[in-house]
Design an enzyme around this catalytic site. Structure first.
Site, PDB file in Angstrom:
ATOM      1  N   HIS A 166       0.805  -1.254   0.080  1.00  0.00           N
ATOM      2  CA  HIS A 166      -0.081   0.181  -0.013  1.00  0.00           C
ATOM      3  C   HIS A 166       0.924   1.241   0.036  1.00  0.00           C
ATOM      4  CE1 HIS A 166      -2.958  -2.805   1.933  1.00  0.00           C
ATOM      5  NE2 HIS A 166      -3.101  -3.001   0.918  1.00  0.00           N
ATOM      6  N   GLU A 169       1.377   4.138   2.381  1.00  0.00           N
ATOM      7  CA  GLU A 169       1.697   3.717   4.082  1.00  0.00           C
ATOM      8  C   GLU A 169       3.451   4.006   4.098  1.00  0.00           C
ATOM      9  OE1 GLU A 169      -2.025   0.759   4.208  1.00  0.00           O
ATOM     10  OE2 GLU A 169       0.032   0.101   4.361  1.00  0.00           O
ATOM     11  N   HIS A 259       3.129  -2.375   6.972  1.00  0.00           N
ATOM     12  CA  HIS A 259       2.135  -1.389   6.698  1.00  0.00           C
ATOM     13  C   HIS A 259       1.886  -0.197   7.861  1.00  0.00           C
ATOM     14  CE1 HIS A 259      -0.136  -4.055   3.583  1.00  0.00           C
ATOM     15  NE2 HIS A 259       0.915  -5.090   4.119  1.00  0.00           N
ATOM     16  N   GLU A 335       1.705  -3.364  11.663  1.00  0.00           N
ATOM     17  CA  GLU A 335       0.974  -2.188  11.431  1.00  0.00           C
ATOM     18  C   GLU A 335       1.440  -1.079  12.199  1.00  0.00           C
ATOM     19  OE1 GLU A 335      -1.324  -1.583   8.965  1.00  0.00           O
ATOM     20  OE2 GLU A 335      -2.198  -3.517   8.508  1.00  0.00           O
TER      21      GLU A 335
END
Ligand code: ZN
Length: 371
Positions: A166, A169, A259, A335
């Site tokens: 992504h 990010e 991420h 994350e």
């Protein structure tokens, strides 16, 4: 003087709706061929002392509306040090408003401290020169950019680290910079130990097209790469296809997919508990990593995170679950917050490039302890 706003550069993204003196109404362009939008990055040319008011509108329809309450916009005057601005979110209108008195003639503003493709190439070039490091191009993106892979280590445990499926990010590539600095430090004991035990395969940016284009979540074709791992194709997702083929050659024992999360103010892991072939020793190793990482850094925790999948219900189009199922790997999605670590907040910088890099150091030390 009226301010001017520009985003015609690497990872730039903003639409100027209107400007009135030192106030601007803005919106965010959608990722190409998709409805996702959340990433923004632009510069404001102004006069020192201007009372800037920047309103980013239309955010109720953004990819993660829960990302805006409690979020503060990132800014820089030198494009090196990034700090947070006074930010207010009105959920009724979906408008994020920044108030700032200009301290320099150009203010750079972004969703998170950007990680440019120029910096990416600098990172690859400097690491590729290090002793014991092999550079490998796994393939190319739809627009022809290289999918760069750095390899090192003489052991037989195959560890894959990869980031920026992504592209918005950007903290994920700051994490990679920290990881590569540590792993190529000849004096670092964890790096020396890991390089003896493992063969490390490191892909700092899986989505260079989306990165250049200022996308949040997709590649040139509007495809979310982290939903392609069960069936990547040369047309839709060559970035995943070339990497999965390389993984099929090497095998995968451990994997970390890095991420950023828009809404949750914490660092956390997501695993593979719902895969059909789940083995208890595989899960035990994942849990042991999670516990050890929480002991190694106050920036990691296990209370906040995603809801776990029910047994057998994992979505195998995601890399973490696909690698756990396909290889029996201990795989995980790391994350980091766009906002901050709620339990250890920094009101000046929030979550930052520096903290992303230090988290990478803690992750590698933890990995070494477990292997
Ligand atoms: Zn992500």
């Amino acid at each position: 003087m009226t301010i001017s706003i520009n985003a015609a550069f690497d990872s730039g993204n903003i639409v100027v709706e209107s400007i009135d003196g030192t106030s601007a109404r803005l919106s965010i362009r959608k990722d190409r061929e998709s409805d996702f939008f959340q990433w923004f990055h632009f510069r404001v040319a102004c006069n020192v002392g201007d009372a800037l008011q920047l309103a980013i509108t239309g955010l109720a329809d953004s990819a993660y509306p829960d990302g805006w309450p409690g979020y503060a916009v990132c800014a820089s005057t030198d494009r090196d040090h990034w700090f947070r601005l006074d930010t207010d979110y009105d959920s009724a209108s979906g408008t994020l408003t920044v108030q700032h008195t200009a301290e320099s003639p150009i203010l750079w503003v972004a969703y998170f401290a950007p990680y440019s493709m120029e910096r990416h190439h600098d990172l690859i070039a400097s690491v590729a020169e290090c002793e014991g490091v092999t550079y490998r191009c796994l393939g190319t993106s739809i627009e022809g950019q290289p999918i760069d892979c750095i390899e090192m280590g003489t052991g037989d445990i195959h560890v894959w680290l990869y980031a920026r499926q992504h592209p918005g990010e950007s903290m994920a590539e700051w994490w990679m910079e920290g990881a590569l600095e540590k792993l190529t430090d000849p004096a670092d004991p964890y790096a020396r130990s890991l390089r003896r035990k493992c063969r490390l395969h490191i892909v700092p940016n899986m989505n260079p097209d989306g990165s250049c284009r200022g996308h949040l979540r997709t590649n040139y074709a509007g495809v979310n790469l982290n939903r392609e791992w069960d069936n990547p194709t040369a047309e839709r997702s060559p970035e995943v296809l070339c990497m999965r083929n390389a993984m099929d050659e090497s095998g995968v024992d451990w994997a970390m997919d890095v991420h950023g999360d828009e809404a949750i103010p914490a660092v956390f892991l997501a695993g593979f508990e719902g895969i059909p072939s789940l083995k208890s020793e595989q899960m035990d190793k994942y849990k042991a990593f999670q516990t050890a990482l929480a002991a190694n850094t106050p920036d990691f925790q296990v209370d906040l995170g995603y809801v776990e999948s029910a047994p057998g219900q994992a979505n195998l189009s995601m890399s973490t679950t696909q690698l756990a199922e396909r290889f029996g790997a201990v795989s995980m999605t790391l994350e980091m917050p766009f906002k901050d670590n709620r339990d250890l907040p920094d009101p000046v910088q929030g979550w930052s490039p520096e903290r992303s890099k230090l988290l990478a150091h803690a992750c590698l030390a933890t990995l070494d302890q477990l292997l």
